[in-house]
Write an enzyme that holds these catalytic residues in place. Structure first.
Site, mmCIF file in Angstrom:
data_model
loop_
_atom_site.group_PDB
_atom_site.id
_atom_site.type_symbol
_atom_site.label_atom_id
_atom_site.label_comp_id
_atom_site.label_asym_id
_atom_site.label_seq_id
_atom_site.Cartn_x
_atom_site.Cartn_y
_atom_site.Cartn_z
ATOM 1 N N LYS A 1 30.903 16.715 22.466
ATOM 2 C CA LYS A 1 31.004 15.874 21.154
ATOM 3 C C LYS A 1 31.688 14.451 21.331
ATOM 4 O O LYS A 1 31.189 14.092 22.126
ATOM 5 C CB LYS A 1 32.136 16.854 20.388
ATOM 6 C CG LYS A 1 33.537 15.988 21.178
ATOM 7 C CD LYS A 1 34.201 17.501 20.228
ATOM 8 C CE LYS A 1 35.996 17.362 20.060
ATOM 9 N NZ LYS A 1 36.698 18.162 20.392
ATOM 10 N N ARG B 1 43.284 23.111 9.941
ATOM 11 C CA ARG B 1 41.448 22.249 9.699
ATOM 12 C C ARG B 1 41.027 23.110 9.824
ATOM 13 O O ARG B 1 40.204 23.135 8.541
ATOM 14 C CB ARG B 1 41.754 21.252 10.928
ATOM 15 C CG ARG B 1 41.702 20.028 11.004
ATOM 16 C CD ARG B 1 41.871 19.887 12.744
ATOM 17 N NE ARG B 1 40.807 19.898 13.818
ATOM 18 C CZ ARG B 1 40.855 19.396 15.152
ATOM 19 N NH1 ARG B 1 41.018 18.281 15.030
ATOM 20 N NH2 ARG B 1 40.485 20.512 15.734
ATOM 21 N N TYR C 1 38.083 -18.367 19.252
ATOM 22 C CA TYR C 1 38.325 -18.162 17.951
ATOM 23 C C TYR C 1 40.462 -18.324 17.488
ATOM 24 O O TYR C 1 41.201 -17.226 18.289
ATOM 25 C CB TYR C 1 38.036 -16.531 16.910
ATOM 26 C CG TYR C 1 36.444 -16.640 16.443
ATOM 27 C CD1 TYR C 1 35.691 -17.644 15.730
ATOM 28 C CD2 TYR C 1 36.084 -15.937 17.625
ATOM 29 C CE1 TYR C 1 34.637 -17.593 15.258
ATOM 30 C CE2 TYR C 1 34.234 -15.473 16.508
ATOM 31 C CZ TYR C 1 33.792 -16.521 16.073
ATOM 32 O OH TYR C 1 32.768 -16.434 15.555
ATOM 33 N N MET D 1 32.924 -10.799 18.391
ATOM 34 C CA MET D 1 32.144 -9.588 18.549
ATOM 35 C C MET D 1 31.644 -8.973 19.448
ATOM 36 O O MET D 1 31.062 -8.168 19.683
ATOM 37 C CB MET D 1 31.604 -10.010 16.982
ATOM 38 C CG MET D 1 30.844 -8.718 16.062
ATOM 39 S SD MET D 1 29.367 -9.372 15.764
ATOM 40 C CE MET D 1 30.469 -9.350 14.076
HETATM 41 C C1 LIG Z 1 37.321 18.225 21.054
HETATM 42 C C2 LIG Z 1 38.263 19.186 21.408
HETATM 43 C C3 LIG Z 1 38.001 20.456 22.524
HETATM 44 C C4 LIG Z 1 38.588 19.656 23.823
HETATM 45 O O1 LIG Z 1 39.565 18.615 23.436
HETATM 46 P P1 LIG Z 1 40.879 17.544 25.077
HETATM 47 O O2 LIG Z 1 41.713 17.260 23.832
HETATM 48 O O3 LIG Z 1 39.446 16.734 24.736
HETATM 49 O O4 LIG Z 1 40.366 18.050 26.299
HETATM 50 C C5 LIG Z 1 38.643 21.704 22.519
HETATM 51 N N1 LIG Z 1 38.383 22.288 21.892
HETATM 52 C C6 LIG Z 1 38.094 21.968 20.569
HETATM 53 C C7 LIG Z 1 37.989 23.313 19.469
HETATM 54 C C8 LIG Z 1 37.632 20.558 19.971
HETATM 55 O O5 LIG Z 1 36.982 20.631 19.361
#
Ligand SMILES: *Cc1c(COP(=O)(O)O)cnc(C)c1O
Length: 347
Positions: free
Chosen positions: A40, A134, A250, A298
């Site tokens: 992701k 969550r 800066y 920046m």
């Molecule tokens: C992001 C995520 C992971 C991976 O987690 P890490 O701590 O980066 O290994 C696994 N499962 C779910 C549901 C996640 O959202």
């Protein structure tokens, strides 16, 4: 028509051998379970199009993204694979897209379960909430008849603080074990990167490492087997001599106490090299350590070349960006250090 744009003066070095080695290490540590991969947020900022083919070639077949918009880049990057979208079908359009594209939604609520079945259903994953509060179906909802209509591949739960030794880990594990006994499913999955180190009883059939694939070290006992994967690199745009008494950058936060030779590089906070590195960051080139001088701008950062006369304009330098140490130095998490790296990097 415009000619091709020349390559940018900053790039994200991706050590594909280290990425491969990290997946194999996590797959080994997962014992009888197989390691998947969380990709992701564009592969934790490294580029899904870059990391997915490497992970796939290593043997990884189960991939996880958060948003539906992240799915096409993963599907286009490698051969046959299983892709799950963690946010699930929030709209009917999400569900229709998943069915048409052959992607598994992760069902997070009874409402999502109904929506998926209304759209026609098919293989999906199920997130059971064992303590994060969550996303996920509550433990009290596991007997709901709508869940019995689902075709569940992976029964998932997600650990709250696997990087710590806390009683919550065992409590969540017991909740997940209970869910496995009452919900029909093909495979079970609990562990993220840190959870893999908690032992075989946390592994199930599939683990879901993310940060550790990319060189993050979520638990100290994993440090020995994980290698750094990402290195921000930038080219020196200009070299200048700065007389004693002059300031750099800066707000004049750095004053040269002696004549200095400095280099200005094409990297700034807009690229994710945040101002917390001001006066603190270090770059590396040819075995030399080149400290950051003054504020991060920046688009620009100034580094000390006084003791590196062989380094000049056009040369590339690499940020000292080992994640555990960088996290301590900046107060940013290892996750933030990767995912904030910007879009101007050549990847
Ligand atoms: C992001 C995520 C992971 C991976 O987690 P890490 O701590 O980066 O290994 C696994 N499962 C779910 C549901 C996640 O959202």
């Amino acid at each position: 028509m415009l000619p091709d744009v020349p390559p940018p003066a900053l790039r994200l070095g991706l050590d594909t051998d280290a990425l491969t080695s990290n997946w194999h290490a996590l797959n080994r540590m997962s014992g009888a379970a197989r390691a998947g991969a969380a990709v992701k947020a564009d592969g934790y900022g490294l580029g899904a199009a870059q990391v997915v083919p490497v992970l796939h070639a290593a043997g990884c077949r189960d991939f996880f993204v958060a948003h539906w918009s992240e799915a096409p880049a993963v599907l286009a990057s490698a051969g046959p694979l299983s892709l799950s979208v963690l946010h699930g079908p929030v709209t009917h359009a999400d569900a229709a897209f998943a069915r048409a594209a052959g992607i598994k939604p992760v069902i997070n609520s009874l409402e999502q379960a109904r929506r998926w079945l209304q759209a026609g259903g098919g293989p999906c994953d199920l997130m059971v909430d064992t303590g994060m509060n969550r996303l996920g179906v509550a433990m009290t909802e596991l007997g709901d008849p709508v869940l019995a209509g689902l075709e569940i591949d992976v029964l998932i739960s997600h650990l709250v603080s696997a990087e710590d030794d806390t009683a919550l880990n065992e409590r969540q594990r017991l909740g997940w074990v209970h869910a496995r006994t009452v919900i029909p499913h093909v495979r079970a999955s609990l562990a993220n990167s840190a959870g893999i180190a908690l032992g075989a009883s946390y592994h199930g059939d599939l683990t879901r490492p993310g940060i550790a694939l990319y060189g993050g070290v979520p638990r100290p006992e994993m440090a020995a087997v994980l290698r750094q994967v990402a290195r921000p690199e930038a080219a020196i745009l200009q070299v200048r001599e700065v007389p004693a008494g002059e300031t750099i950058g800066y707000n004049a936060t750095f004053t040269a106490s002696a004549p200095m030779r400095v280099g200005t590089i094409a990297l700034g906070y807009a690229d994710g090299y945040l101002r917390c590195w001001s006066g603190k960051g270090r770059f590396l080139a040819g075995g030399q350590v080149l400290p950051v001088l003054g504020r991060i701008s920046m688009d620009l950062t100034v580094i000390d070349l006084t003791h590196a006369p062989e380094i000049g304009e056009g040369d590339w330098v690499a940020a000292d960006y080992a994640l555990p140490e960088s996290s301590i130095a900046t107060g940013l998490s290892q996750y933030e250090l990767l995912t904030l790296l910007g879009r101007r990097f050549g990847r």
